[in-house]
Design a protein around this motif. Sequence first.
Motif, PDB file in Angstrom:
ATOM      1  N   LEU A 187      -3.902  -0.566  -7.869  1.00  0.00           N
ATOM      2  CA  LEU A 187      -4.284  -1.351  -6.699  1.00  0.00           C
ATOM      3  C   LEU A 187      -3.090  -1.616  -5.790  1.00  0.00           C
ATOM      4  CD1 LEU A 187      -6.743  -4.048  -8.101  1.00  0.00           C
ATOM      5  CD2 LEU A 187      -7.206  -2.464  -6.228  1.00  0.00           C
ATOM      6  N   GLY A 188      -3.371  -1.612  -4.487  1.00  0.00           N
ATOM      7  CA  GLY A 188      -2.401  -2.033  -3.491  1.00  0.00           C
ATOM      8  C   GLY A 188      -2.795  -3.392  -2.943  1.00  0.00           C
ATOM      9  N   ASN A 207       9.770   4.799  -0.653  1.00  0.00           N
ATOM     10  CA  ASN A 207      10.440   5.894  -1.348  1.00  0.00           C
ATOM     11  C   ASN A 207       9.585   6.529  -2.445  1.00  0.00           C
ATOM     12  OD1 ASN A 207      12.730   7.426  -0.969  1.00  0.00           O
ATOM     13  ND2 ASN A 207      13.860   6.452  -2.633  1.00  0.00           N
ATOM     14  N   ARG A 208       8.277   6.255  -2.421  1.00  0.00           N
ATOM     15  CA  ARG A 208       7.344   6.888  -3.358  1.00  0.00           C
ATOM     16  C   ARG A 208       6.110   7.456  -2.654  1.00  0.00           C
ATOM     17  NH1 ARG A 208       5.877   3.655  -8.650  1.00  0.00           N
ATOM     18  NH2 ARG A 208       4.797   5.645  -8.929  1.00  0.00           N
ATOM     19  N   ALA A 209       5.544   6.676  -1.728  1.00  0.00           N
ATOM     20  CA  ALA A 209       4.283   7.061  -1.085  1.00  0.00           C
ATOM     21  C   ALA A 209       4.472   8.265  -0.176  1.00  0.00           C
ATOM     22  CB  ALA A 209       3.724   5.892  -0.297  1.00  0.00           C
ATOM     23  N   LEU A 210       3.439   9.110  -0.132  1.00  0.00           N
ATOM     24  CA  LEU A 210       3.399  10.270   0.753  1.00  0.00           C
ATOM     25  C   LEU A 210       2.376  10.036   1.860  1.00  0.00           C
ATOM     26  CD1 LEU A 210       3.423  13.112  -1.928  1.00  0.00           C
ATOM     27  CD2 LEU A 210       5.298  12.549  -0.367  1.00  0.00           C
ATOM     28  N   MET A 211       2.641  10.578   3.036  1.00  0.00           N
ATOM     29  CA  MET A 211       1.768  10.369   4.181  1.00  0.00           C
ATOM     30  C   MET A 211       0.331  10.797   3.903  1.00  0.00           C
ATOM     31  SD  MET A 211       3.668   9.046   6.552  1.00  0.00           S
ATOM     32  CE  MET A 211       2.650   9.238   8.008  1.00  0.00           C
ATOM     33  N   LEU A 212       0.150  11.992   3.343  1.00  0.00           N
ATOM     34  CA  LEU A 212      -1.194  12.531   3.172  1.00  0.00           C
ATOM     35  C   LEU A 212      -1.951  11.842   2.052  1.00  0.00           C
ATOM     36  CD1 LEU A 212       0.150  14.675   5.018  1.00  0.00           C
ATOM     37  CD2 LEU A 212      -1.301  16.367   3.901  1.00  0.00           C
ATOM     38  N   GLU A 213      -1.236  11.323   1.054  1.00  0.00           N
ATOM     39  CA  GLU A 213      -1.905  10.575  -0.011  1.00  0.00           C
ATOM     40  C   GLU A 213      -2.460   9.261   0.517  1.00  0.00           C
ATOM     41  OE1 GLU A 213       0.825  10.120  -3.235  1.00  0.00           O
ATOM     42  OE2 GLU A 213       0.543  12.170  -3.957  1.00  0.00           O
ATOM     43  N   ALA A 214      -1.890   8.755   1.597  1.00  0.00           N
ATOM     44  CA  ALA A 214      -2.386   7.526   2.219  1.00  0.00           C
ATOM     45  C   ALA A 214      -3.424   7.809   3.299  1.00  0.00           C
ATOM     46  CB  ALA A 214      -1.225   6.739   2.815  1.00  0.00           C
ATOM     47  N   ASP A 219       0.817  -1.219   0.000  1.00  0.00           N
ATOM     48  CA  ASP A 219       0.000   0.000   0.000  1.00  0.00           C
ATOM     49  C   ASP A 219       0.848   1.265   0.000  1.00  0.00           C
ATOM     50  OD1 ASP A 219      -2.486  -1.342   0.091  1.00  0.00           O
ATOM     51  OD2 ASP A 219      -2.374  -1.530   2.266  1.00  0.00           O
ATOM     52  N   LEU A 220       1.980   1.209   0.678  1.00  0.00           N
ATOM     53  CA  LEU A 220       2.823   2.388   0.882  1.00  0.00           C
ATOM     54  C   LEU A 220       4.171   2.122   0.217  1.00  0.00           C
ATOM     55  CD1 LEU A 220       1.938   2.749   4.671  1.00  0.00           C
ATOM     56  CD2 LEU A 220       0.908   4.016   2.763  1.00  0.00           C
ATOM     57  N   THR A 221       4.211   2.300  -1.090  1.00  0.00           N
ATOM     58  CA  THR A 221       5.397   1.960  -1.875  1.00  0.00           C
ATOM     59  C   THR A 221       6.617   2.701  -1.338  1.00  0.00           C
ATOM     60  OG1 THR A 221       3.991   1.699  -3.819  1.00  0.00           O
ATOM     61  CG2 THR A 221       6.369   1.840  -4.190  1.00  0.00           C
TER      62      THR A 221
END
Length: 302
Positions: A239-240, A172-179, A168-170
Amino acid sequence: MSTHLYLHKDKTALKLTGEKPADFLNDLLTAQIAELPAGIARAACLLSPQGRILFDMLVVQNDGAVYLVTEKAQADALIKRLNLYRLRRAIDITRLPEMQICHLLDLKNHQQTNAHALPSSAITAQDERHDGLGLLCLIPETDLPATKQDTDWQIQRICSGVPEGATDLTPNRALMLEAGLHQLAAVDFKKGCYIGQEVTARTHYRGLVKRRLFPVSTSKTTLTPSSDILLADKIVGKLGSVAQDGDNAVGLASIRLDAVQESLNNQKNKSGAPLSLEDGTPLCLNIPSWMHPLPGFDTAED
């Protein structure tokens, strides 16, 4: 009895002891750790200086020690990264392979989590992310009671819109607020500096979020992680984590907010294309109440 102990075979625990380990972590992680009460499991992430998620975890304080629950696949890398920041501080970081990670949950009544049935050696803490996730339990393997596979718990987590792990939280790519992690107590905007704090705060205060994670479902097929999600033949998401719920499949999907707005308008007006997989299989978008207001267009937004 509908209360079960769900075993997470992909999770492990780290233990930090020594010179104020909670303060040490508070300077590194996104969440408020120094004031974390005993009996609460709090989500937190270790970010890159650019504000990208490197590692996600649940944090528990117990008897002067701090425990981090994370995926087995990223545990060694997390220890290595923490040791880089430890420098000469008198803190010991130990992996606990003998500890089994579980959630105790009554799927029919989320408020009923009877910890009295657990062995006295268990470390327990209420999962702060969502009422429907139950009690996080760290139990020595030698004392582990009967458990179930965690499929039903994962379905509950996904349908509740709670992300976790590299799927779900790739990294070095995912951002906290996007999740949506800022709405799950995994970010503290008042505690001061931590790694990646500047980017996270700027994204929050300037409203720069362009996509979010949402639960989706379908009764037509199984779902596969990393599958593209389309709207009107345009790729708008991916999808995650996924799980099979009887004849239905559920998943967490990162979707552009403009596509979410268009999809909701199509649904309201009963016109236009739905969200779909690449093969045309329609997806139902499910938005838990805790996610509102959505940035930029939500009618619930003040």
